[in-house]
Design a protein around this motif. Sequence first.
Motif, mmCIF file in Angstrom:
data_model
loop_
_atom_site.group_PDB
_atom_site.id
_atom_site.type_symbol
_atom_site.label_atom_id
_atom_site.label_comp_id
_atom_site.label_asym_id
_atom_site.label_seq_id
_atom_site.Cartn_x
_atom_site.Cartn_y
_atom_site.Cartn_z
ATOM 1 N N ILE A 1 18.649 20.193 25.329
ATOM 2 C CA ILE A 1 18.724 19.075 26.276
ATOM 3 C C ILE A 1 18.750 17.742 25.537
ATOM 4 N N PHE A 2 17.897 17.578 24.519
ATOM 5 C CA PHE A 2 17.925 16.338 23.736
ATOM 6 C C PHE A 2 19.308 16.119 23.123
ATOM 7 N N ARG A 3 19.880 17.143 22.551
ATOM 8 C CA ARG A 3 21.208 17.020 21.925
ATOM 9 C C ARG A 3 22.291 16.706 22.947
ATOM 10 N N ARG A 4 22.194 17.316 24.107
ATOM 11 C CA ARG A 4 23.187 17.081 25.161
ATOM 12 C C ARG A 4 23.082 15.657 25.711
ATOM 13 N N GLU A 5 21.867 15.146 25.846
ATOM 14 C CA GLU A 5 21.647 13.849 26.488
ATOM 15 C C GLU A 5 21.579 12.676 25.519
ATOM 16 N N LEU A 6 21.491 12.936 24.222
ATOM 17 C CA LEU A 6 21.359 11.835 23.261
ATOM 18 C C LEU A 6 22.533 10.863 23.301
ATOM 19 N N PRO A 7 23.789 11.292 23.430
ATOM 20 C CA PRO A 7 24.866 10.292 23.529
ATOM 21 C C PRO A 7 24.670 9.330 24.707
#
Length: 152
Positions: A90-96
């Motif tokens: 989730i962090f990787r998906r939402e970081l952008p």
Amino acid sequence: MSRLNPEKLSVEFRDGVTTTDPIIPRRYTLTHSDITAELFLTIGLTYAYDKTNAMRDEVLGEWFKAMNRYFYYVYLHVDGPGAIAIRNYIFRRELPLALEAIRYGDREFFSAHPELNYAPIIVYFISTNSEFNRVENWGTFSDYDIEGPNLS
């Protein structure tokens, strides 16, 4: 393509910080509402721990200078409630989206200091599990400028 809806972003500047200064210390706390999908960016001399919760799903960031060069450090607490692998995903998906929100929410600051658009973004995925405890380069804020390239 931008994922940020600027109408869903609220920005608060705390005492000691203006829309253009200082560079250091300048700390960012980005939180969100799962219910409304709103994002809340607080910019201050210190992190806005009063805005965080037990989920530890906020994005914390700050400017750092080494060898006459600026860097932007992001801190993500991957450990926490729920499965670490899912939180990491989730962090990787939402970081952008989070980086777009920080860049857009502090756009006057970036206009006043255009060189910071090209400072490396160093992301610390913090975990007690060595598989998820990582440091990565996520480009520069010019990659997350939803208003287009800075021509100044």
